[in-house]
Motif scaffolding. Sequence first.
Motif, PDB file in Angstrom:
ATOM      1  N   LEU A  73       0.832  -1.200   0.000  1.00  0.00           N
ATOM      2  CA  LEU A  73       0.000   0.000   0.000  1.00  0.00           C
ATOM      3  C   LEU A  73       0.867   1.250   0.000  1.00  0.00           C
ATOM      4  CD1 LEU A  73      -2.688   1.497   0.261  1.00  0.00           C
ATOM      5  CD2 LEU A  73      -2.547   1.167   2.728  1.00  0.00           C
ATOM      6  N   LEU A  74       1.880   1.256   0.855  1.00  0.00           N
ATOM      7  CA  LEU A  74       2.761   2.420   0.943  1.00  0.00           C
ATOM      8  C   LEU A  74       3.505   2.657  -0.362  1.00  0.00           C
ATOM      9  CD1 LEU A  74       4.152   1.900   4.552  1.00  0.00           C
ATOM     10  CD2 LEU A  74       2.543   3.651   3.789  1.00  0.00           C
ATOM     11  N   GLU A  75       3.929   1.560  -1.005  1.00  0.00           N
ATOM     12  CA  GLU A  75       4.645   1.682  -2.269  1.00  0.00           C
ATOM     13  C   GLU A  75       3.751   2.249  -3.372  1.00  0.00           C
ATOM     14  OE1 GLU A  75       6.253  -2.090  -3.288  1.00  0.00           O
ATOM     15  OE2 GLU A  75       7.697  -2.128  -1.643  1.00  0.00           O
ATOM     16  N   SER A  76       2.465   1.949  -3.273  1.00  0.00           N
ATOM     17  CA  SER A  76       1.538   2.364  -4.326  1.00  0.00           C
ATOM     18  C   SER A  76       0.995   3.777  -4.106  1.00  0.00           C
ATOM     19  CB  SER A  76       0.358   1.391  -4.405  1.00  0.00           C
ATOM     20  OG  SER A  76      -0.437   1.473  -3.234  1.00  0.00           O
ATOM     21  N   MET A  77       1.291   4.348  -2.949  1.00  0.00           N
ATOM     22  CA  MET A  77       0.770   5.673  -2.647  1.00  0.00           C
ATOM     23  C   MET A  77       1.427   6.741  -3.522  1.00  0.00           C
ATOM     24  SD  MET A  77       0.300   5.966   1.467  1.00  0.00           S
ATOM     25  CE  MET A  77      -1.138   5.241   2.272  1.00  0.00           C
ATOM     26  N   ASP A  78       0.631   7.546  -4.152  1.00  0.00           N
ATOM     27  CA  ASP A  78       1.104   8.657  -4.959  1.00  0.00           C
ATOM     28  C   ASP A  78       0.727   9.925  -4.214  1.00  0.00           C
ATOM     29  OD1 ASP A  78       1.561  10.677  -6.719  1.00  0.00           O
ATOM     30  OD2 ASP A  78       0.415   9.829  -8.375  1.00  0.00           O
ATOM     31  N   ILE A  79       1.728  10.612  -3.672  1.00  0.00           N
ATOM     32  CA  ILE A  79       1.449  11.770  -2.832  1.00  0.00           C
ATOM     33  C   ILE A  79       0.685  12.850  -3.587  1.00  0.00           C
ATOM     34  CG2 ILE A  79       3.670  12.895  -3.308  1.00  0.00           C
ATOM     35  CD1 ILE A  79       3.595  13.844  -0.370  1.00  0.00           C
ATOM     36  N   ARG A  80       0.921  12.975  -4.890  1.00  0.00           N
ATOM     37  CA  ARG A  80       0.195  13.985  -5.668  1.00  0.00           C
ATOM     38  C   ARG A  80      -1.297  13.671  -5.697  1.00  0.00           C
ATOM     39  NH1 ARG A  80       2.351  14.928 -11.482  1.00  0.00           N
ATOM     40  NH2 ARG A  80       0.879  16.656 -11.350  1.00  0.00           N
ATOM     41  N   SER A  81      -1.618  12.395  -5.928  1.00  0.00           N
ATOM     42  CA  SER A  81      -3.028  11.993  -5.985  1.00  0.00           C
ATOM     43  C   SER A  81      -3.689  12.131  -4.622  1.00  0.00           C
ATOM     44  CB  SER A  81      -3.140  10.546  -6.468  1.00  0.00           C
ATOM     45  OG  SER A  81      -2.636  10.411  -7.779  1.00  0.00           O
ATOM     46  N   LEU A  82      -2.955  11.726  -3.570  1.00  0.00           N
ATOM     47  CA  LEU A  82      -3.508  11.803  -2.224  1.00  0.00           C
ATOM     48  C   LEU A  82      -3.729  13.253  -1.794  1.00  0.00           C
ATOM     49  CD1 LEU A  82      -1.374   9.070  -0.399  1.00  0.00           C
ATOM     50  CD2 LEU A  82      -3.752   8.898  -1.143  1.00  0.00           C
ATOM     51  N   ALA A  83      -2.821  14.117  -2.222  1.00  0.00           N
ATOM     52  CA  ALA A  83      -2.895  15.522  -1.801  1.00  0.00           C
ATOM     53  C   ALA A  83      -3.875  16.342  -2.628  1.00  0.00           C
ATOM     54  CB  ALA A  83      -1.502  16.148  -1.889  1.00  0.00           C
ATOM     55  N   ALA A  84      -4.194  15.870  -3.831  1.00  0.00           N
ATOM     56  CA  ALA A  84      -4.988  16.655  -4.779  1.00  0.00           C
ATOM     57  C   ALA A  84      -6.255  17.298  -4.210  1.00  0.00           C
ATOM     58  CB  ALA A  84      -5.337  15.793  -5.999  1.00  0.00           C
ATOM     59  N   PRO A  85      -7.135  16.560  -3.548  1.00  0.00           N
ATOM     60  CA  PRO A  85      -8.369  17.197  -3.068  1.00  0.00           C
ATOM     61  C   PRO A  85      -8.120  18.284  -2.023  1.00  0.00           C
ATOM     62  CG  PRO A  85      -8.155  14.967  -2.193  1.00  0.00           C
ATOM     63  CD  PRO A  85      -7.124  15.114  -3.261  1.00  0.00           C
ATOM     64  N   PHE A  86      -7.085  18.110  -1.221  1.00  0.00           N
ATOM     65  CA  PHE A  86      -6.768  19.097  -0.185  1.00  0.00           C
ATOM     66  C   PHE A  86      -6.154  20.356  -0.797  1.00  0.00           C
ATOM     67  CE2 PHE A  86      -6.240  14.810   1.695  1.00  0.00           C
ATOM     68  CZ  PHE A  86      -7.343  14.841   2.541  1.00  0.00           C
ATOM     69  N   LEU A  87      -5.326  20.160  -1.821  1.00  0.00           N
ATOM     70  CA  LEU A  87      -4.727  21.308  -2.511  1.00  0.00           C
ATOM     71  C   LEU A  87      -5.800  22.120  -3.232  1.00  0.00           C
ATOM     72  CD1 LEU A  87      -1.528  19.675  -4.101  1.00  0.00           C
ATOM     73  CD2 LEU A  87      -1.766  20.789  -1.875  1.00  0.00           C
ATOM     74  N   LYS A  88      -6.739  21.419  -3.863  1.00  0.00           N
ATOM     75  CA  LYS A  88      -7.821  22.099  -4.579  1.00  0.00           C
ATOM     76  C   LYS A  88      -8.702  22.890  -3.615  1.00  0.00           C
ATOM     77  CE  LYS A  88      -8.038  18.795  -8.408  1.00  0.00           C
ATOM     78  NZ  LYS A  88      -8.817  17.695  -9.041  1.00  0.00           N
ATOM     79  N   GLU A  89      -8.893  22.345  -2.426  1.00  0.00           N
ATOM     80  CA  GLU A  89      -9.697  23.057  -1.421  1.00  0.00           C
ATOM     81  C   GLU A  89      -9.004  24.354  -1.001  1.00  0.00           C
ATOM     82  OE1 GLU A  89     -11.726  22.340   2.985  1.00  0.00           O
ATOM     83  OE2 GLU A  89     -10.415  20.811   2.120  1.00  0.00           O
ATOM     84  N   VAL A  90      -7.680  24.278  -0.799  1.00  0.00           N
ATOM     85  CA  VAL A  90      -6.924  25.478  -0.422  1.00  0.00           C
ATOM     86  C   VAL A  90      -6.987  26.512  -1.547  1.00  0.00           C
ATOM     87  CG1 VAL A  90      -4.636  26.394   0.111  1.00  0.00           C
ATOM     88  CG2 VAL A  90      -5.360  24.219   1.103  1.00  0.00           C
ATOM     89  N   GLU A  91      -6.848  26.042  -2.789  1.00  0.00           N
ATOM     90  CA  GLU A  91      -6.923  26.947  -3.936  1.00  0.00           C
ATOM     91  C   GLU A  91      -8.275  27.639  -3.990  1.00  0.00           C
ATOM     92  OE1 GLU A  91      -6.174  26.702  -8.764  1.00  0.00           O
ATOM     93  OE2 GLU A  91      -7.297  25.094  -7.754  1.00  0.00           O
ATOM     94  N   ALA A  92      -9.346  26.875  -3.755  1.00  0.00           N
ATOM     95  CA  ALA A  92     -10.696  27.433  -3.824  1.00  0.00           C
ATOM     96  C   ALA A  92     -10.937  28.456  -2.721  1.00  0.00           C
ATOM     97  CB  ALA A  92     -11.723  26.301  -3.723  1.00  0.00           C
ATOM     98  N   ILE A  93     -10.375  28.192  -1.542  1.00  0.00           N
ATOM     99  CA  ILE A  93     -10.572  29.092  -0.402  1.00  0.00           C
ATOM    100  C   ILE A  93      -9.768  30.379  -0.547  1.00  0.00           C
ATOM    101  CG2 ILE A  93     -10.160  29.378   2.088  1.00  0.00           C
ATOM    102  CD1 ILE A  93     -10.787  26.376   2.380  1.00  0.00           C
TER     103      ILE A  93
END
Length: 250
Positions: A73-93
Motif C-alpha cells: 500500500l505504501l509503495e503504491s501511494m502517490d502523494i500527488r493523488s492523495l494531496a490533490a483534493p486538499f490542494l484544490k480546497e486550499v486553492e478554492a478558499i
Amino acid sequence: MVKSVDRALRIISLISKQKEGMGVTELGERLGIGKSSTYKLLSTLTEHGYIEQDEGTKKYRLGYKYLELSALLLESMDIRSLAAPFLKEVEAITNEVVHLVVYDQGEIVYIEKLEGNEILRTHSKVGRRAPVHCTSVGKVILSHLEDREVRNILTKQGMAVHTENTITSIDEFLKEIHKVNKQGFAVEKEENEVGITCIAAPIFDNRGKIAAAVSISGPSIRMSDKRLQELKPLIMKTGKQISNRLGYVE
C-alpha cells in the motif's frame, strides 16, 4: 452483507486492538456466535496468513500478512493523488497559488502547482528545482533535519543571494528553522522572489519522517501579516490532512 465475511472482518478488528491476542471463546462471545463457528473463521484466516495462533497461549493475533499488504500500500501511494483534493480546497478558499514540493539532493522540487484565480507570475513550475534556504517549503523541510545535516546541505549548495531579504548565514538560518520547527509552519517574505510572500507547512509519512511540504504563495501586497495569520491554520490543517492520508499518526 455477507455474514461470514462480516464476522471475519470483525474478528480481525477485535484482535487488532488486543496486543496479547484473543482466544476462541472470548471471540465467540464478543461476536455472539458459537465456538465451532468462530474456530472455522479463525482457521480460514490463519490459512491465508491474516491471523496466527500463539503456540504458548493459544490466543490468536494478527498475522504478518498485514506487513506485506502495508508495504504494498505504501509503495503504491502517490502523494500527488492523495494531496490533490486538499490542494484544490486550499486553492478554492484562497484563490492563491498552491505548491506541493519534495526534497531531493539539497534542493526542493515542485511536484504540483495550482494557479489560483489571481494573476501571479512566479518562477515555480512542476518539475523545476529551487533552493532550500530562501523558500518557505525549504525551511519547513530542513526544520525537521538534524543541524549537522542542514549545515552540510547549505555548505554544499551554498546560500546564493536572490533578494535583499535572503538569509545568507548558516547560523542565522538555523535559528530561523528552529523557530519554524517549534511553531509548525514557515514564512518567506520576498527571500526568493521580489514581491512574493509564501507560507508553508510540513507533510509527514507513516514513519513520522518529513516527506514533503505544502505552501500558499501570493503577492506581498496581499500577503500581509494579517493575511498570513489567517492562512496559518489553513496551511497547517492541510499539511496534517495530507500527512494522515500518508499514514502519519501524531
